[in-house]
Write a protein that holds these residues in place. Structure first.
Motif, PDB file in Angstrom:
ATOM      1  N   PHE A 109       0.754  -1.195  -0.028  1.00 20.57           N
ATOM      2  CA  PHE A 109       0.366  -0.336   0.390  1.00 20.57           C
ATOM      3  C   PHE A 109       0.809   1.601   0.071  1.00 20.57           C
ATOM      4  N   VAL A 110       0.918   1.297  -1.152  1.00 23.63           N
ATOM      5  CA  VAL A 110       2.204   2.374  -1.326  1.00 23.63           C
ATOM      6  C   VAL A 110       2.164   4.109  -0.770  1.00 23.63           C
ATOM      7  N   SER A 111       0.739   3.549  -1.422  1.00 23.23           N
ATOM      8  CA  SER A 111      -0.229   5.110  -1.681  1.00 23.23           C
ATOM      9  C   SER A 111      -0.614   5.538   0.044  1.00 23.23           C
ATOM     10  N   VAL A 112      -0.632   4.821   0.376  1.00 28.23           N
ATOM     11  CA  VAL A 112      -1.990   5.113   1.532  1.00 28.23           C
ATOM     12  C   VAL A 112      -0.283   5.313   3.125  1.00 28.23           C
ATOM     13  N   LYS A 113      -0.838   6.853   3.153  1.00 29.02           N
ATOM     14  CA  LYS A 113       0.187   7.393   3.879  1.00 29.02           C
ATOM     15  C   LYS A 113       0.118   7.085   5.845  1.00 29.02           C
ATOM     16  N   ASP A 114      -0.791   6.548   5.742  1.00 31.65           N
ATOM     17  CA  ASP A 114      -1.495   6.761   7.484  1.00 31.65           C
ATOM     18  C   ASP A 114      -1.200   5.200   7.262  1.00 31.65           C
TER      19      ASP A 114
END
Lengths: 247, 248
Positions: A109-114
């Motif tokens: 999940f590279v795009s998820v920052k949380d």
């Protein structure tokens, strides 16, 4: 005597620096809240995965003979599902949870920052593997006569599992399951690796900025301990309620 | 002359093997409505396996079983519906330990026959009265004696209003002083006209209650007949040998 007064005096000062100054105690609460969020979410996911995987694995083991006799699509489907479950269990139980967590965060999940939902996901998948094996052991420990009695009354496989086997299994595995929950709660302390401010991370960062390790880390340890004690007593209460039927 | 509708269970060339071991080697028999069939035989003869194939707790490896005219060995048949009509009583009772006696007896009628809780409970209480256990309705199985457990197991099966009752050595796990109370319930059931298939070592029960006795040995029905024929005039040497060992 003077030394002791000095000691308590300085302790009071450190308490102030560590918790009160700049409202640092809020960091601890945020951390505690994130730890609880990840644990509860992972617990939920883990239980669901655990039930499904245990159901597949134990139905495969229990019905292998009759599945083979009947042959056809049912046998093939069950073999494939069982194979998938086995691979899942092997990989998850064979690699460290921190590595799984980092793979989830930095690779999948590279795009998820949380980091919190990632943590829930990763710890849930991880816990599911252990819960599945606990449940499977529990199901296999129930006397086959219980299963046969259910089937002979006309219940189908799923109904027999649901009404007769699982309630007994749950009672049998409760202490082991409690153990797994405690382990899960404590394992979430590595969530800091993916940028989550959990309880441990909060304590550690307070320690870092105040140069005081003693108070924050002991406080963090005490909070974990209290949570585990609460969990243990809740499970003990549940066990007593379920024990009603064995006199 | 029996008509076709009189036959409740029709067993044709039934076979069962566990891996390399052939336990049942072609059993043929017909069980008529209202008939009490008692199966005797040495241990390991396949008599329990035979009983357990009748409701497919053991999947036959060959042959056919027709129950009320339907081939239940056909994989297309929904066996669960037919099992509702075939009550079974086990050697080890197999009551559900996490449920009260009343719950043990009402769960299947409520979940499977769609009875209301009140209706199922009142029927269960009537059955419990018949076996003298109405005051134990709220007890858990672990609080009951072996004989009481088995009486509950019998009425639990009866609560589904079955067309046939299968008994798998129902008294073998009981203390000697409790055998009588269970046999008494079974005798009463037989007298009420219930079709029964009973695997047992209780030769006295077989003599007194059976319409027909099957002697199973080495996976086949070696001899069968009325109790009088089987016990007083056994033809095969194996049966003579068996009876000489069990009859005192």
């Amino acid at each position: 005597m003077q030394n002791i007064f000095d000691y308590f005096g300085s302790l009071g000062k450190s308490f102030n620096t560590v918790f009160i100054a700049k409202d640092r105690y809020i960091q601890l609460f945020t951390g505690l809240f994130n730890t609880l969020k990840i644990t509860a979410g992972a617990l939920f996911i883990g239980l669901i995965i655990g039930v499904i995987v245990a159901a597949v694995r134990s139905s495969y083991d229990k019905n292998l003979e009759s599945l083979k006799l009947k042959g056809g699509i049912g046998y093939i489907v069950m073999s494939i599902l069982n194979g998938i479950c086995k691979v899942y269990l092997t990989i998850i139980r064979g690699t460290p949870v921190v590595v799984q967590l980092m793979i989830a965060y930095f690779v999948i999940f590279v795009s998820v920052k949380d980091g919190v939902p990632i943590g829930i996901f990763a710890f849930g998948i991880n816990s599911g593997a252990y819960v599945a094996e606990i449940f499977r052991g529990g199901i296999m420990s129930i006397d086959n006569g219980q299963f046969e009695a259910g089937r002979s009354l006309g219940f189908n496989y799923v109904q027999t599992m649901w009404h007769i086997i699982i309630p007994q299994m749950f009672k049998a595995v409760l202490p082991t399951l409690c153990n797994e929950f405690i382990a899960l709660l404590k394992e979430t302390s590595v969530a800091g690796y993916v940028g989550v401010i959990d309880l441990t991370k909060a304590g550690n960062s307070i320690a870092g900025v105040t140069y005081n390790y003693f108070l924050p880390l002991l406080t963090v340890a005490a909070i974990y301990l209290v949570m585990v004690l609460i969990l243990t007593s809740l499970v003990a209460r549940l066990e007593r309620r379920l024990r009603k039927s064995d006199h | 002359m029996t008509t076709k509708t009189d036959i409740l269970i029709d067993v044709k060339n039934l076979q069962k093997s566990f891996g390399e071991i052939d336990v049942l080697k072609g059993i043929n028999t017909q069980i008529k409505k209202g008939e009490v069939v008692v199966i005797i035989g040495p241990s390991g003869s396949g008599k329990s396996t035979f009983l357990r194939t009748l409701n497919l707790l053991e999947m036959p490896t060959g042959g056919k079983i027709f129950f009320e005219g339907v081939d239940i060995t056909n994989p297309q048949t929904n066996i669960n519906l037919h099992r509702q009509k075939m009550g079974m009583v086990f050697q080890q009772f197999n009551l559900f330990p996490h449920m009260t006696i009343l719950k043990n007896m009402t769960i299947a009628p409520i979940k499977l026959l769609g009875k209301t809780k009140a209706q199922a409970e009142s029927e269960a209480m009537d059955l419990l009265k018949k076996v003298g256990l109405q005051d134990r309705a709220d007890a858990y199985p672990s609080q009951l004696s072996g004989g009481q457990k088995q009486r509950v197991a019998i009425v639990r099966a009866l609560a589904m209003n079955p067309d046939v009752m299968l008994f798998d050595e129902p008294t073998s796990a009981l203390d000697p002083e409790m055998v009588g109370e269970v046999l008494a319930v079974m005798k009463e059931l037989a007298a009420s006209g219930m079709t029964m298939v009973v695997v047992t070592h209780e030769m006295g029960f077989a003599k007194e209650v059976a319409d027909r006795v099957l002697f199973i040995d080495e996976g086949v029905i070696m001899e069968e007949g009325t109790p009088k024929e089987v016990f007083e005039n056994p033809k095969s040497p194996r049966l003579q040998d068996f009876l000489s060992k069990v009859l005192i």
